[in-house]
Design an enzyme around this catalytic site. Structure first.
Site, PDB file in Angstrom:
ATOM      1  N   GLU A  45      44.043  34.161  56.575  1.00 54.01           N
ATOM      2  CA  GLU A  45      43.755  33.409  55.343  1.00 54.01           C
ATOM      3  C   GLU A  45      43.710  31.905  55.589  1.00 54.01           C
ATOM      4  OE1 GLU A  45      46.685  34.305  52.347  1.00 54.01           O
ATOM      5  OE2 GLU A  45      48.329  34.305  53.764  1.00 54.01           O
ATOM      6  N   CYS A  96      42.282  42.065  51.547  1.00 50.81           N
ATOM      7  CA  CYS A  96      43.163  42.249  50.386  1.00 50.81           C
ATOM      8  C   CYS A  96      43.034  41.112  49.385  1.00 50.81           C
ATOM      9  CB  CYS A  96      44.616  42.398  50.825  1.00 50.81           C
ATOM     10  SG  CYS A  96      45.287  40.916  51.592  1.00 50.81           S
TER      11      CYS A  96
HETATM   12  C1  PEP Z   1      44.899  35.849  49.664  1.00 49.24           C
HETATM   13  O1  PEP Z   1      45.177  34.680  49.919  1.00 49.24           O
HETATM   14  O2  PEP Z   1      43.751  36.304  49.677  1.00 49.24           O
HETATM   15  C2  PEP Z   1      45.969  36.792  49.291  1.00 49.24           C
HETATM   16  C3  PEP Z   1      45.710  38.066  49.163  1.00 49.24           C
HETATM   17  O3  PEP Z   1      47.199  36.285  49.061  1.00 49.24           O
HETATM   18  P1  PEP Z   1      47.640  35.492  47.734  1.00 49.24           P
HETATM   19  O4  PEP Z   1      46.525  35.630  46.743  1.00 49.24           O
HETATM   20  O5  PEP Z   1      48.905  36.101  47.271  1.00 49.24           O
HETATM   21  O6  PEP Z   1      47.810  34.110  48.233  1.00 49.24           O
HETATM   22 MG    MG Z   2      47.219  34.105  50.293  1.00 46.13          MG
END
Ligand code: PEP
Ligand code: MG
Length: 761
Positions: free
Chosen positions: A610, A681
């Site tokens: 990410e 995800c």
């Molecule tokens: C993302 O960053 O895509 C992720 C799934 O984590 P979060 O949205 O909790 O930062």
């Molecule tokens: Mg994230």
């Protein structure tokens, strides 16, 4: 000049009505620049006509009467050009229009600057002078700077509908007057429509955020206020007694001054008067404190000006007492729509199960965590409603349109009926899609693409199970952390994780280690940073605090005893060292448990991709663990340099940006080069159009909120991998994000999935 600017902006921001704000502006600007005239014109939303709203120097009777069409006169010229116009002799300019009512004949020098908010001209600020002269550069820059800072304040005040209040200044609305505009624009946060009753949530001890509300029981409000004042007085007495000997005389005097203010001074009597006029105690307190603080704000002496902060501090302390007393007996409407400046996960947690119908937030965007939570709960959310008249929404019936990002306040018959129909239709679509839950997620040529659910609330485990998810692809463990008042202990955590692991066993459950920081801060672990998204976040915190990390890891591992379906996911990884350190700690936690006689199965471990650096290191990262999971929410934010929470730049947050597609492809390829599976995800996985492209990229599984799952399954069951790959190939040639989206949506339409895509937007 800077100090002057700051003071004007501060005073205007503190004004309780648009009328008061405009009066302040013209008064202060004329004084600051020493001009004969200062006037402000505001553009009518529908016609664009510029109406004179306040003036010093022109005939007062012209206010509200004089209006110039777009492009008409010099004021119109400023608006159409959207830049300053500075003239030595206005009457000789071809655009000059003489308006007898204003009595402006004797003025020659003219300087007008546009007031622009969100790329739209909202008004024109004008100064005029009797003599012939060109305003110098200092005047121009002063006015331009001021207009830029005031634009947002004016736009907000306008939306709040303060005009009506301007006449009865200080009067307590009973009940609070409804906002003037019935449809408020924001950003789509989570799909769906809902009708419900607005409940305003506001942060503790923040006076500005207190909404107007009529008193249900005047005597009870007055008593509560007096009790709060007594409690704060007592607090000061105790503090004074404890610190007294160490304090200098002037500091001791400050305590005395505070106590004096609280004992029968006008602060108390003014507030009580407002309560008796019909306001609830916090609203009355806010009005009184602001009124008193403003008097100090306007003083020239810096020492006296500082006293405004003391008055506000006193107000906050009384408010905190009032709030603490009130929290217990709170009642929630059957269909609660939470409305606030910034709604938090903890706010959601306060609403009793089954009563939360929708969320409306003045800040944030589709990718804010609270919007993601709303999707997980299957309730609509509208984010970034910049002009949200929070103070006037309490108790009103509202319709939340999460598809278009709109809020309808007190919808009338026809609009109301229309939304009720839409909500029914949606229920039917959901029921239709739920039949898909039992169908396998396989492409027409027989390839299995597991679809998993994202969760974080125990409340959404059941929807995840019934959606047909093949496991949990992302459990955000920070959510239970956010809803507590201290770090949960090992046993407390174990019990939470165990429930999730058991509910899905033998299907995999991916527990992500604590990902706080950024927009998720723990009240009991405050971190103040200038750039929180680039700061101490996710794995950076947990590696720096092995005691927190190890407690969590031990709880996860113990929850997996006898089950073996645990996967541990590491967030915010930017290089291999973090993974190596984390893997060591996971091993250590397991060894410790073994030494304590608790043998637990070895979990699979994964790394989130990410952060852009992780894209370039995907192969090396994957080589150190069992799988990769791409978090597109943050990846888009960091790749495009667009704060995922900032509604101002929300339009730039674009999953279909060619650079995003290239990065996701590179991460997939990196993982596969190391022989590891790759999942997605982030929210892209739950968008049917984006999911189709992810299939084309060769992603092995997709994880999304349970409410998105049926739609994406429909897509998987309609396209072969080869078809998805061909489509991806085609869009690679496109350079504009909107072209990519349109092309993919056309492909979905051609398969008869158009309705599905529209509903999902
Ligand atoms: C993302 O960053 O895509 C992720 C799934 O984590 P979060 O949205 O909790 O930062
Ligand atoms: Mg994230």
């Amino acid at each position: 000049m800077l100090e002057r600017l700051r003071r004007i902006v501060q005073q205007v921001a503190g004004a309780r009505s648009l009328g008061q704000a405009l009066e302040l502006i013209v008064e202060e600007v004329r004084a600051a620049l020493g001009t004969d005239v200062c006037s402000i014109y505001l553009a009518e939303r529908d016609t664009g006509r510029l109406v004179l709203m306040a003036t010093r120097g022109l005939a007062p009777r012209a206010v509200g009467r004089v209006a110039l069409g777009p492009g008409e006169g010099l004021v119109g010229l400023v608006a159409t050009r959207a830049e300053p116009v500075n003239l030595e002799d206005a009457p000789s300019h071809p655009h000059f229009k003489y308006v007898a009512e204003t009595g402006e004949a004797p003025f020659h020098a003219f300087l007008g600057v546009p007031v622009i908010h969100q790329r739209r001209v909202r008004g024109v600020l004008v100064v005029q002078q009797r003599e012939r002269r060109r305003f110098d550069e200092d005047h121009v820059t002063f006015l331009v700077t001021l207009a830029a800072q005031l634009a947002g304040v004016i736009a907000h005040a306008e939306a709040v509908g303060g005009l009506e209040l301007a006449n009865g200044e200080g009067a307590t609305p009973e009940p609070a007057a409804p906002p003037r505009r019935r449809v408020l624009e924001g950003l789509p946060g989570a799909p769906g429509v809902a009708l419900g009753t607005a409940v305003v949530v506001y942060p503790p001890a923040e006076l500005d955020a207190v909404p107007d509300r009529p008193a249900a029981n005047i005597a009870a409000e007055e008593a509560a206020f007096r009790e709060a004042v007594a409690a704060v007085t007592e607090e000061f007495r105790r503090l004074q007694a404890r610190l007294g000997p160490q304090l200098k005389a002037e500091d001791r005097a400050l305590f005395d001054a505070y106590i004096l203010m609280l004992s029968g001074d006008s602060l108390v009597t003014d507030t009580v008067e407002r309560i008796r006029a019909g306001s609830w105690a916090p609203g009355a307190l806010r009005e009184t404190i602001e009124e008193h603080a403003r008097v100090f704000d306007a003083m020239d002496d810096p020492y006296l000006r500082e006293r405004a902060a003391d008055v506000r501090d006193l107000g906050r302390r009384i408010l905190a007492q009032l709030q603490a007393a009130r929290r217990e007996g709170r009642e929630w409407p059957e269909r609660t729509v939470l409305v606030g400046e910034q709604i938090t996960a903890a706010d959601l947690g306060e609403v009793p199960a089954g009563r939360l119908a929708a969320i409306v937030s003045a800040h944030g965007s589709r990718s804010s965590h609270v919007a993601i939570l709303a999707r997980a709960l299957g309730i609509p959310a509208v984010m970034g409603v910049a002009e949200l008249p929070i103070q006037r929404l309490e108790g009103r019936e509202v319709v939340v349109d999460g598809y278009r990002g709109r809020l309808h306040v007190q919808p009338t018959g026809q609009v109301r009926e229309e939304f009720l129909r839409l909500a029914r239709e949606e229920e039917e679509l959901r029921a239709g899609l739920s039949e898909l839950a039992m169908q396998p997620s396989v492409t027409p040529d027989g390839e299995h693409v597991p679809l998993l659910a994202n969760t974080g609330l125990l409340a959404d485990i059941t929807p995840s199970l019934t959606s047909g998810a093949e496991g949990i692809g992302l459990y955000r463990t920070e959510i239970p952390f956010l809803m507590r008042e201290r770090f949960p202990g090992e046993e407390e955590q174990r019990r939470i994780y165990r429930q999730v692991l058991e509910a899905f066993a033998p299907r995999p459950v991916t527990l992500r280690t604590l990902d706080v920081g950024g927009d998720k801060s723990l009240a009991y672990f405050p971190v103040h940073e200038a750039n929180p998204f680039l700061g101490w976040r996710g794995i950076r915190i947990t590696l720096d605090h092995p005691e927190i990390f190890l407690t969590q890891l031990r709880a996860m591992l113990r929850a997996n005893a006898g089950l073996g379906n645990l996967q541990i996911l590491l967030p915010m990884v930017s290089g291999v060292e973090e993974v190596e350190d984390a893997v060591l700690l996971i091993r250590r936690a397991r060894e410790e448990l073994a030494e304590e006689g608790e043998a637990v199965p070895e979990p699979r471990v994964g790394v989130m991709v990410e952060v852009p650096s992780a894209v370039y290191m995907a192969r090396q990262l994957a080589g150190r663990v069992d799988f990769l999971s791409i978090g597109t929410n943050d990846l888009i934010q960091y790749l495009l340099a667009v704060d995922r929470n900032n509604e101002r730049v929300a339009e730039l947050y674009e999953p279909f940006h060619p650079a995003v597609l290239a990065a996701v492809q590179a991460a997939v390829d990196g993982g596969h080069a190391a022989g590891r599976p790759v999942s997605v995800c982030g929210e892209m996985a739950g968008d049917p159009a984006a999911a189709l492209l992810l299939l084309g990229m060769g992603v092995d599984s997709l994880s999304m909120s349970a409410s998105s799952l049926p739609r994406v399954k429909w897509v998987v069951r309609s396209f072969t991998r080869a078809e998805a790959r061909a489509l991806l190939e085609e869009v690679r040639a496109l350079e504009h994000p909107h072209e990519v989206r349109e092309r993919v949506e056309a492909a979905l339409e051609a398969r008869g999935l158009g309705g599905l895509v529209r509903a999902g937007k």
